[in-house]
Motif scaffolding. Sequence first.
Motif, PDB file in Angstrom:
ATOM      1  N   ILE A 101       0.841  -1.197   0.000  1.00 24.85           N
ATOM      2  CA  ILE A 101       0.000   0.000   0.000  1.00 24.85           C
ATOM      3  C   ILE A 101       0.875   1.246   0.000  1.00 24.85           C
ATOM      4  CG2 ILE A 101      -1.728   1.321   1.276  1.00 24.85           C
ATOM      5  CD1 ILE A 101      -2.897  -1.278   2.247  1.00 24.85           C
ATOM      6  N   LEU A 102       0.548   2.185  -0.893  1.00 21.98           N
ATOM      7  CA  LEU A 102       1.303   3.425  -1.055  1.00 21.98           C
ATOM      8  C   LEU A 102       0.602   4.582  -0.357  1.00 21.98           C
ATOM      9  CD1 LEU A 102       3.648   4.954  -2.532  1.00 21.98           C
ATOM     10  CD2 LEU A 102       1.991   5.396  -4.351  1.00 21.98           C
ATOM     11  N   TYR A 103       1.394   5.379   0.349  1.00 27.46           N
ATOM     12  CA  TYR A 103       0.904   6.566   1.043  1.00 27.46           C
ATOM     13  C   TYR A 103       1.682   7.779   0.553  1.00 27.46           C
ATOM     14  CZ  TYR A 103      -1.111   3.341   4.521  1.00 27.46           C
ATOM     15  OH  TYR A 103      -1.812   2.348   5.159  1.00 27.46           O
ATOM     16  N   SER A 104       1.054   8.961   0.607  1.00 25.71           N
ATOM     17  CA  SER A 104       1.758  10.201   0.313  1.00 25.71           C
ATOM     18  C   SER A 104       1.196  11.321   1.169  1.00 25.71           C
ATOM     19  CB  SER A 104       1.652  10.547  -1.183  1.00 25.71           C
ATOM     20  OG  SER A 104       0.313  10.780  -1.556  1.00 25.71           O
ATOM     21  N   TRP A 105       1.979  12.404   1.303  1.00 24.60           N
ATOM     22  CA  TRP A 105       1.567  13.550   2.109  1.00 24.60           C
ATOM     23  C   TRP A 105       2.420  14.754   1.759  1.00 24.60           C
ATOM     24  CZ3 TRP A 105       4.000   9.145   3.673  1.00 24.60           C
ATOM     25  CH2 TRP A 105       5.264   9.263   4.247  1.00 24.60           C
ATOM     26  N   GLY A 106       1.921  15.938   2.120  1.00 22.96           N
ATOM     27  CA  GLY A 106       2.635  17.173   1.838  1.00 22.96           C
ATOM     28  C   GLY A 106       1.970  17.993   0.752  1.00 22.96           C
ATOM     29  N   SER A 107       2.771  18.781   0.039  1.00 23.56           N
ATOM     30  CA  SER A 107       2.273  19.665  -1.013  1.00 23.56           C
ATOM     31  C   SER A 107       1.619  18.879  -2.135  1.00 23.56           C
ATOM     32  CB  SER A 107       3.423  20.511  -1.560  1.00 23.56           C
ATOM     33  OG  SER A 107       2.983  21.333  -2.615  1.00 23.56           O
ATOM     34  N   ASN A 108       0.544  19.465  -2.724  1.00 26.13           N
ATOM     35  CA  ASN A 108      -0.225  18.722  -3.726  1.00 26.13           C
ATOM     36  C   ASN A 108      -0.777  19.625  -4.810  1.00 26.13           C
ATOM     37  OD1 ASN A 108      -1.315  16.324  -4.755  1.00 26.13           O
ATOM     38  ND2 ASN A 108      -3.240  16.560  -3.634  1.00 26.13           N
ATOM     39  N   GLY A 109      -0.132  20.771  -5.029  1.00 26.53           N
ATOM     40  CA  GLY A 109      -0.651  21.738  -5.984  1.00 26.53           C
ATOM     41  C   GLY A 109      -0.732  21.238  -7.404  1.00 26.53           C
ATOM     42  N   ASP A 110       0.094  20.258  -7.768  1.00 27.30           N
ATOM     43  CA  ASP A 110       0.081  19.707  -9.120  1.00 27.30           C
ATOM     44  C   ASP A 110      -0.365  18.249  -9.138  1.00 27.30           C
ATOM     45  OD1 ASP A 110       1.428  21.762 -11.119  1.00 27.30           O
ATOM     46  OD2 ASP A 110       2.500  21.904  -9.224  1.00 27.30           O
ATOM     47  N   GLY A 111      -0.994  17.816  -8.055  1.00 30.81           N
ATOM     48  CA  GLY A 111      -1.485  16.452  -7.999  1.00 30.81           C
ATOM     49  C   GLY A 111      -0.420  15.430  -7.680  1.00 30.81           C
ATOM     50  N   GLN A 112       0.727  15.874  -7.156  1.00 30.72           N
ATOM     51  CA  GLN A 112       1.850  14.960  -6.921  1.00 30.72           C
ATOM     52  C   GLN A 112       1.591  13.923  -5.835  1.00 30.72           C
ATOM     53  OE1 GLN A 112       1.841  18.357  -6.558  1.00 30.72           O
ATOM     54  NE2 GLN A 112       3.492  19.029  -5.200  1.00 30.72           N
ATOM     55  N   ILE A 119      -5.121  19.198  -2.978  1.00 26.26           N
ATOM     56  CA  ILE A 119      -5.126  19.680  -1.597  1.00 26.26           C
ATOM     57  C   ILE A 119      -3.968  19.051  -0.832  1.00 26.26           C
ATOM     58  CG2 ILE A 119      -6.447  19.775   0.555  1.00 26.26           C
ATOM     59  CD1 ILE A 119      -8.989  19.467  -1.177  1.00 26.26           C
ATOM     60  N   SER A 120      -3.203  19.869  -0.133  1.00 30.62           N
ATOM     61  CA  SER A 120      -2.098  19.345   0.666  1.00 30.62           C
ATOM     62  C   SER A 120      -2.622  18.439   1.772  1.00 30.62           C
ATOM     63  CB  SER A 120      -1.290  20.496   1.271  1.00 30.62           C
ATOM     64  OG  SER A 120      -0.674  21.257   0.250  1.00 30.62           O
ATOM     65  N   ARG A 121      -1.849  17.429   2.142  1.00 29.82           N
ATOM     66  CA  ARG A 121      -2.209  16.500   3.202  1.00 29.82           C
ATOM     67  C   ARG A 121      -1.132  16.521   4.268  1.00 29.82           C
ATOM     68  NH1 ARG A 121      -7.511  15.803   1.932  1.00 29.82           N
ATOM     69  NH2 ARG A 121      -7.722  15.289  -0.288  1.00 29.82           N
ATOM     70  N   TYR A 122      -1.553  16.541   5.533  1.00 31.74           N
ATOM     71  CA  TYR A 122      -0.605  16.666   6.640  1.00 31.74           C
ATOM     72  C   TYR A 122      -0.258  15.329   7.285  1.00 31.74           C
ATOM     73  CZ  TYR A 122      -1.846  21.631   6.294  1.00 31.74           C
ATOM     74  OH  TYR A 122      -2.055  22.907   5.852  1.00 31.74           O
ATOM     75  N   THR A 123      -0.938  14.271   6.872  1.00 35.87           N
ATOM     76  CA  THR A 123      -0.642  12.929   7.386  1.00 35.87           C
ATOM     77  C   THR A 123      -0.621  11.958   6.207  1.00 35.87           C
ATOM     78  OG1 THR A 123      -2.986  12.505   7.789  1.00 35.87           O
ATOM     79  CG2 THR A 123      -1.695  13.347   9.654  1.00 35.87           C
ATOM     80  N   PRO A 124       0.056  10.819   6.355  1.00 45.42           N
ATOM     81  CA  PRO A 124       0.091   9.842   5.275  1.00 45.42           C
ATOM     82  C   PRO A 124      -1.313   9.454   4.816  1.00 45.42           C
ATOM     83  CG  PRO A 124       1.739   9.292   6.914  1.00 45.42           C
ATOM     84  CD  PRO A 124       0.919  10.419   7.489  1.00 45.42           C
TER      85      PRO A 124
END
Length: 225
Positions: A101-112, A119-124
């Motif tokens: 399972i893949l998680y991501s968090w942080g800046s998301n201005g370009d859908g990264q 929308i930026s996410r502050y937790t995984p």
Amino acid sequence: TLWAWGLNSLGQLGDNTTISKSTPTQIGTASNWKSIALGATHSIGLKINGTLYSWGGNYYGELGLGFVSNKLIPTQIGTQTDWQNIAAGSYHSVANKTNGILYSWGSNGDGQLGDGSNISRYTPTIITDQIQSIDAGNVNTAAIRIDGTLLAWGENNEGQLGDGTTISKNTPTIIGTATDIQSICIGDNYMAKINVDQFLTSCGSNRFGQLGNDSLLNSSVLIPV
């Protein structure tokens, strides 16, 4: 043991100061670090026991701690002990667990982050599953699935996702038809991959010849090196 040096304005070295260091400096006393990944102003680290840590700048929540305050020392993210791989973009982070399972968090201005939003996410945040390896660029991300297929998402202004377009994607997008991808590496707006047969291809920005194909033309598809 963990060592770091260089710019430290936001505590990204993890030595509990904001003083830059010009020589390798030991960070803490732990001797069970397995791997590390560096963003523009933040760092994340994985220990042998599968625990995940972050430190440094946190303006977009790239530390994954649920808030946006900087951290000057490695700080554990949650309590899980099954993290497997980590990668860091400029201001976002990605990691997958032993279950794929893949998680991501942080800046998301370009859908990264790949969660279908900007929308930026502050937790995984869970993105997808069946992932075996990952990498992250400035504002884009790529992953190899267990079946050997390649996924990519995020900024795509120079074709760095390799999907034949220059349109950014905010969800994981299958790149090409190959099912034998072995490794990937993302640079500044470009990406390279190696297949099981050791065939190397690249895509994205090529203004400095970084695609290695004897030209300076960008490519929105993976082309032979």
